[in-house]
Design a protein around this motif. Structure first.
Motif, PDB file in Angstrom:
ATOM      1  N   ARG A 229      -1.913  -5.001  -8.233  1.00 51.31           N
ATOM      2  CA  ARG A 229      -2.388  -6.364  -8.463  1.00 51.31           C
ATOM      3  C   ARG A 229      -1.739  -7.333  -7.472  1.00 51.31           C
ATOM      4  NH1 ARG A 229      -4.832  -9.433 -12.543  1.00 51.31           N
ATOM      5  NH2 ARG A 229      -5.093 -11.517 -11.672  1.00 51.31           N
ATOM      6  N   GLU A 230      -0.474  -7.114  -7.152  1.00 48.34           N
ATOM      7  CA  GLU A 230       0.195  -7.958  -6.170  1.00 48.34           C
ATOM      8  C   GLU A 230      -0.473  -7.819  -4.806  1.00 48.34           C
ATOM      9  OE1 GLU A 230       4.700  -8.784  -4.391  1.00 48.34           O
ATOM     10  OE2 GLU A 230       4.399  -7.420  -6.094  1.00 48.34           O
ATOM     11  N   LEU A 231      -0.903  -6.604  -4.477  1.00 47.94           N
ATOM     12  CA  LEU A 231      -1.618  -6.377  -3.217  1.00 47.94           C
ATOM     13  C   LEU A 231      -2.935  -7.150  -3.199  1.00 47.94           C
ATOM     14  CD1 LEU A 231      -2.038  -3.039  -1.337  1.00 47.94           C
ATOM     15  CD2 LEU A 231      -4.066  -4.365  -1.913  1.00 47.94           C
ATOM     16  N   MET A 232      -3.659  -7.113  -4.316  1.00 47.60           N
ATOM     17  CA  MET A 232      -4.918  -7.838  -4.380  1.00 47.60           C
ATOM     18  C   MET A 232      -4.700  -9.346  -4.330  1.00 47.60           C
ATOM     19  SD  MET A 232      -7.133  -5.468  -4.348  1.00 47.60           S
ATOM     20  CE  MET A 232      -8.668  -6.294  -4.783  1.00 47.60           C
ATOM     21  N   ASP A 233      -3.580  -9.811  -4.867  1.00 58.00           N
ATOM     22  CA  ASP A 233      -3.271 -11.239  -4.794  1.00 58.00           C
ATOM     23  C   ASP A 233      -3.074 -11.690  -3.351  1.00 58.00           C
ATOM     24  OD1 ASP A 233      -3.430 -11.587  -7.520  1.00 58.00           O
ATOM     25  OD2 ASP A 233      -1.283 -11.327  -7.874  1.00 58.00           O
ATOM     26  N   VAL A 234      -2.550 -10.797  -2.508  1.00 58.28           N
ATOM     27  CA  VAL A 234      -2.414 -11.123  -1.087  1.00 58.28           C
ATOM     28  C   VAL A 234      -3.799 -11.353  -0.487  1.00 58.28           C
ATOM     29  CG1 VAL A 234      -1.661 -10.285   1.175  1.00 58.28           C
ATOM     30  CG2 VAL A 234      -0.250  -9.860  -0.848  1.00 58.28           C
ATOM     31  N   LEU A 235      -4.757 -10.500  -0.826  1.00 58.46           N
ATOM     32  CA  LEU A 235      -6.123 -10.682  -0.333  1.00 58.46           C
ATOM     33  C   LEU A 235      -6.726 -11.982  -0.837  1.00 58.46           C
ATOM     34  CD1 LEU A 235      -7.652  -7.100  -0.740  1.00 58.46           C
ATOM     35  CD2 LEU A 235      -6.734  -8.152   1.337  1.00 58.46           C
ATOM     36  N   ALA A 236      -6.447 -12.308  -2.104  1.00 55.35           N
ATOM     37  CA  ALA A 236      -7.005 -13.534  -2.678  1.00 55.35           C
ATOM     38  C   ALA A 236      -6.471 -14.774  -1.986  1.00 55.35           C
ATOM     39  CB  ALA A 236      -6.691 -13.600  -4.174  1.00 55.35           C
ATOM     40  N   GLY A 237      -5.311 -14.656  -1.332  1.00 54.48           N
ATOM     41  CA  GLY A 237      -4.758 -15.794  -0.609  1.00 54.48           C
ATOM     42  C   GLY A 237      -5.575 -16.192   0.601  1.00 54.48           C
ATOM     43  N   ALA A 238      -6.527 -15.348   0.998  1.00 50.53           N
ATOM     44  CA  ALA A 238      -7.347 -15.654   2.171  1.00 50.53           C
ATOM     45  C   ALA A 238      -8.542 -16.535   1.837  1.00 50.53           C
ATOM     46  CB  ALA A 238      -7.839 -14.355   2.816  1.00 50.53           C
ATOM     47  N   VAL A 239      -8.787 -16.792   0.542  1.00 52.43           N
ATOM     48  CA  VAL A 239      -9.941 -17.594   0.142  1.00 52.43           C
ATOM     49  C   VAL A 239      -9.464 -18.940  -0.391  1.00 52.43           C
ATOM     50  CG1 VAL A 239     -11.255 -15.525  -0.398  1.00 52.43           C
ATOM     51  CG2 VAL A 239     -10.009 -16.685  -2.222  1.00 52.43           C
ATOM     52  N   GLY A 240     -10.413 -19.835  -0.641  1.00 56.80           N
ATOM     53  CA  GLY A 240     -10.085 -21.144  -1.192  1.00 56.80           C
ATOM     54  C   GLY A 240      -9.638 -21.063  -2.635  1.00 56.80           C
TER      55      GLY A 240
ATOM     56  N   ALA B 114       0.835  -1.202   0.000  1.00 49.84           N
ATOM     57  CA  ALA B 114       0.000   0.000   0.000  1.00 49.84           C
ATOM     58  C   ALA B 114       0.870   1.254   0.000  1.00 49.84           C
ATOM     59  CB  ALA B 114      -0.923  -0.008   1.219  1.00 49.84           C
ATOM     60  N   GLU B 115       1.943   1.251   0.785  1.00 44.62           N
ATOM     61  CA  GLU B 115       2.864   2.393   0.788  1.00 44.62           C
ATOM     62  C   GLU B 115       3.574   2.533  -0.548  1.00 44.62           C
ATOM     63  OE1 GLU B 115       3.251   4.742   2.922  1.00 44.62           O
ATOM     64  OE2 GLU B 115       1.849   3.914   4.391  1.00 44.62           O
ATOM     65  N   LEU B 116       3.953   1.408  -1.139  1.00 44.96           N
ATOM     66  CA  LEU B 116       4.648   1.444  -2.427  1.00 44.96           C
ATOM     67  C   LEU B 116       3.748   1.979  -3.532  1.00 44.96           C
ATOM     68  CD1 LEU B 116       7.162   0.867  -4.051  1.00 44.96           C
ATOM     69  CD2 LEU B 116       6.414  -1.526  -4.270  1.00 44.96           C
ATOM     70  N   THR B 117       2.481   1.574  -3.533  1.00 45.67           N
ATOM     71  CA  THR B 117       1.562   2.085  -4.555  1.00 45.67           C
ATOM     72  C   THR B 117       1.371   3.593  -4.395  1.00 45.67           C
ATOM     73  OG1 THR B 117      -0.339   1.530  -3.147  1.00 45.67           O
ATOM     74  CG2 THR B 117       0.298  -0.085  -4.808  1.00 45.67           C
TER      75      THR B 117
ATOM     76  N   ALA C  55       2.594   1.343 -15.282  1.00 42.44           N
ATOM     77  CA  ALA C  55       2.560  -0.119 -15.317  1.00 42.44           C
ATOM     78  C   ALA C  55       3.076  -0.696 -14.001  1.00 42.44           C
ATOM     79  CB  ALA C  55       3.389  -0.638 -16.483  1.00 42.44           C
ATOM     80  N   SER C  56       4.130  -0.090 -13.451  1.00 43.13           N
ATOM     81  CA  SER C  56       4.664  -0.554 -12.169  1.00 43.13           C
ATOM     82  C   SER C  56       3.644  -0.359 -11.052  1.00 43.13           C
ATOM     83  CB  SER C  56       5.951   0.201 -11.829  1.00 43.13           C
ATOM     84  OG  SER C  56       6.949  -0.046 -12.790  1.00 43.13           O
ATOM     85  N   HIS C  57       2.949   0.786 -11.086  1.00 44.02           N
ATOM     86  CA  HIS C  57       1.916   1.070 -10.095  1.00 44.02           C
ATOM     87  C   HIS C  57       0.816   0.018 -10.148  1.00 44.02           C
ATOM     88  CE1 HIS C  57      -1.176   4.218  -8.452  1.00 44.02           C
ATOM     89  NE2 HIS C  57      -0.951   3.238  -7.610  1.00 44.02           N
ATOM     90  N   ARG C  58       0.379  -0.308 -11.357  1.00 40.26           N
ATOM     91  CA  ARG C  58      -0.712  -1.263 -11.508  1.00 40.26           C
ATOM     92  C   ARG C  58      -0.265  -2.682 -11.135  1.00 40.26           C
ATOM     93  NH1 ARG C  58      -3.065  -0.183 -16.880  1.00 40.26           N
ATOM     94  NH2 ARG C  58      -3.480   1.776 -15.852  1.00 40.26           N
ATOM     95  N   ASN C  59       0.951  -3.047 -11.486  1.00 40.37           N
ATOM     96  CA  ASN C  59       1.453  -4.370 -11.109  1.00 40.37           C
ATOM     97  C   ASN C  59       1.550  -4.508  -9.590  1.00 40.37           C
ATOM     98  OD1 ASN C  59       1.706  -5.124 -13.788  1.00 40.37           O
ATOM     99  ND2 ASN C  59       3.856  -4.547 -13.926  1.00 40.37           N
TER     100      ASN C  59
END
Length: 273
Positions: A144-155, A121-124, A137-141
Motif C-alpha cells: 500500500r505504501e508503494l501504491m501511495d507513491v504512485l498516487a503522489g503523481a496525481v492531483g 518493490a524489493e521489500l515486498t 500484514a507487513s507485506h500488504r502495508n
C-alpha cells in the motif's frame, strides 16, 4: 530523548478539535476496513463512542465523512449501517480501480519517487516469502505504501479517489480472509518499478492491470466458495407451509412476491464456518 513537541508536556496545549475529529475518522475507517464493524451491521453514535472511547462530535463528523466515501449509510431513526458486501459492490470496486489506476501519469514521478518504488518493490518481494505471524500484514502495508507513491503523481482529488478505492479493496480482502479459507498475496511489484524507471507507460499500466486482475480473481473465487442463497432483491420470503397461488392484480402491478429486480448476493457479516 525528550520530545519537545509532545502534547503531554507541562504547559502544552491540548489536542485541537480538528485533530480529535481526524483521529475519530481514522479509527472508525480502520474498524470498517478491518471488519471490526461487521458489514451490514447497524450501529449508533452512542455505541461507537463507548466502543472506541470517542467524543460525539468526532464520531458524528467521522460518520458523515465515511458516508461520503461509501463505507456507511445513514438509516433514519435507526442510526448508521456499515456497507454490506454484495456482488454489485465487488464489481464497482474492480471497475473503479481499472479506471482510476489507468490514469496515473507515471512520467510525473521524480527520481526520489522512483528510488522509493524500487526499494519498496524489493521489500515486498522479501516479505512475500515470509510465513511468520504478521508477515502478511507487513507485506500488504508495504504494498500500500508503494501504491501511495504512485498516487503522489496525481492531483489531490484523484489521489483521494485512489485512496478511497484502495480502502474498499482492502476491506474486501480482509472480509474474505476472515474465515481463514482464502489468503491474498500482493503481486510482484518489481516489473512495475522497472517500467516506471524506464518511463514505459504501457508496461507500467499493464503491471497495474495485472494486479487488478489478480484481485478480481481472488474475490470471484472467494465469492463462488460462499454457500449462500441468492434471493431476488425486493421480494419477500415465502411463508411456511403450502404455497398458495396469488392471482395477478387487476391494476397491472406485480403480485406480492413477484420478481421485480435481478438477484443480488449480500452478506451482513455472516460467513461460512
Amino acid at each position: 530523548m525528550l520530545d519537545q513537541t509532545s502534547p503531554f508536556l507541562p504547559g502544552s496545549a491540548p489536542p485541537r478539535p480538528d485533530a480529535k475529529r481526524a483521529y475519530a475518522e481514522s479509527r472508525l475507517r480502520d474498524a470498517i476496513i478491518w471488519c471490526e464493524l461487521e458489514p451490514g451491521g447497524k450501529v449508533s453514535e452512542l455505541q461507537l463512542m463507548q466502543l472506541f472511547s470517542l467524543k460525539r462530535a468526532g464520531v458524528r463528523a467521522a460518520l458523515l465523512r465515511l458516508e461520503g466515501e461509501g463505507l456507511v449509510e445513514a438509516v433514519p431513526r435507526h442510526g448508521w449501517r456499515v456497507r454490506p458486501i454484495s456482488g454489485a459492490y465487488l464489481g464497482e470496486v474492480v471497475a473503479a480501480r481499472r479506471a482510476l489506476e489507468a490514469a496515473i501519469p507515471f512520467d510525473r514521478l521524480g527520481e526520489a519517487d522512483l528510488l522509493r518504488l524500487e526499494d519498496l518493490a524489493e521489500l515486498t518481494t522479501v516479505l512475500a516469502g515470509r510465513r511468520e505471524p504478521g508477515s502478511r500484514a507487513s507485506h500488504r502495508n508495504c504494498d500500500r505504501e508503494l501504491m501511495d507513491v504512485l498516487a503522489g503523481a496525481v492531483g489531490d482529488i484523484r489521489r483521494r479517489w485512489l485512496n478511497e478505492i484502495w480502502d474498499h479493496s482492502e476491506r474486501l480482502i480482509r472480509f474474505f480472509e476472515k474465515g481463514g479459507r482464502h489468503g491474498f498475496e500482493p503481486p510482484d511489484r518489481r516489473p512495475l518499478a522497472a517500467a516506471c524507471r524506464a518511463r514505459d507507460h504501457e508496461a507500467a499500466a499493464a503491471a497495474l492491470r495485472g494486479a487488478v486482475d489478480a484481485f478480481e480473481a481472488f474475490v470471484i473465487q472467494a465469492l463462488c466458495a460462499q454457500d449462500v442463497e441468492i434471493v431476488p432483491k425486493g421480494t419477500k420470503k415465502p411463508a411456511r407451509g403450502p404455497r398458495a397461488e396469488t392471482a395477478p392484480r387487476k391494476t397491472g402491478r406485480p403480485a406480492p412476491g413477484a420478481i421485480q429486480q435481478r438477484g443480488m448476493i449480500e452478506w451482513s457479516g455472516k460467513q461460512d464456518s
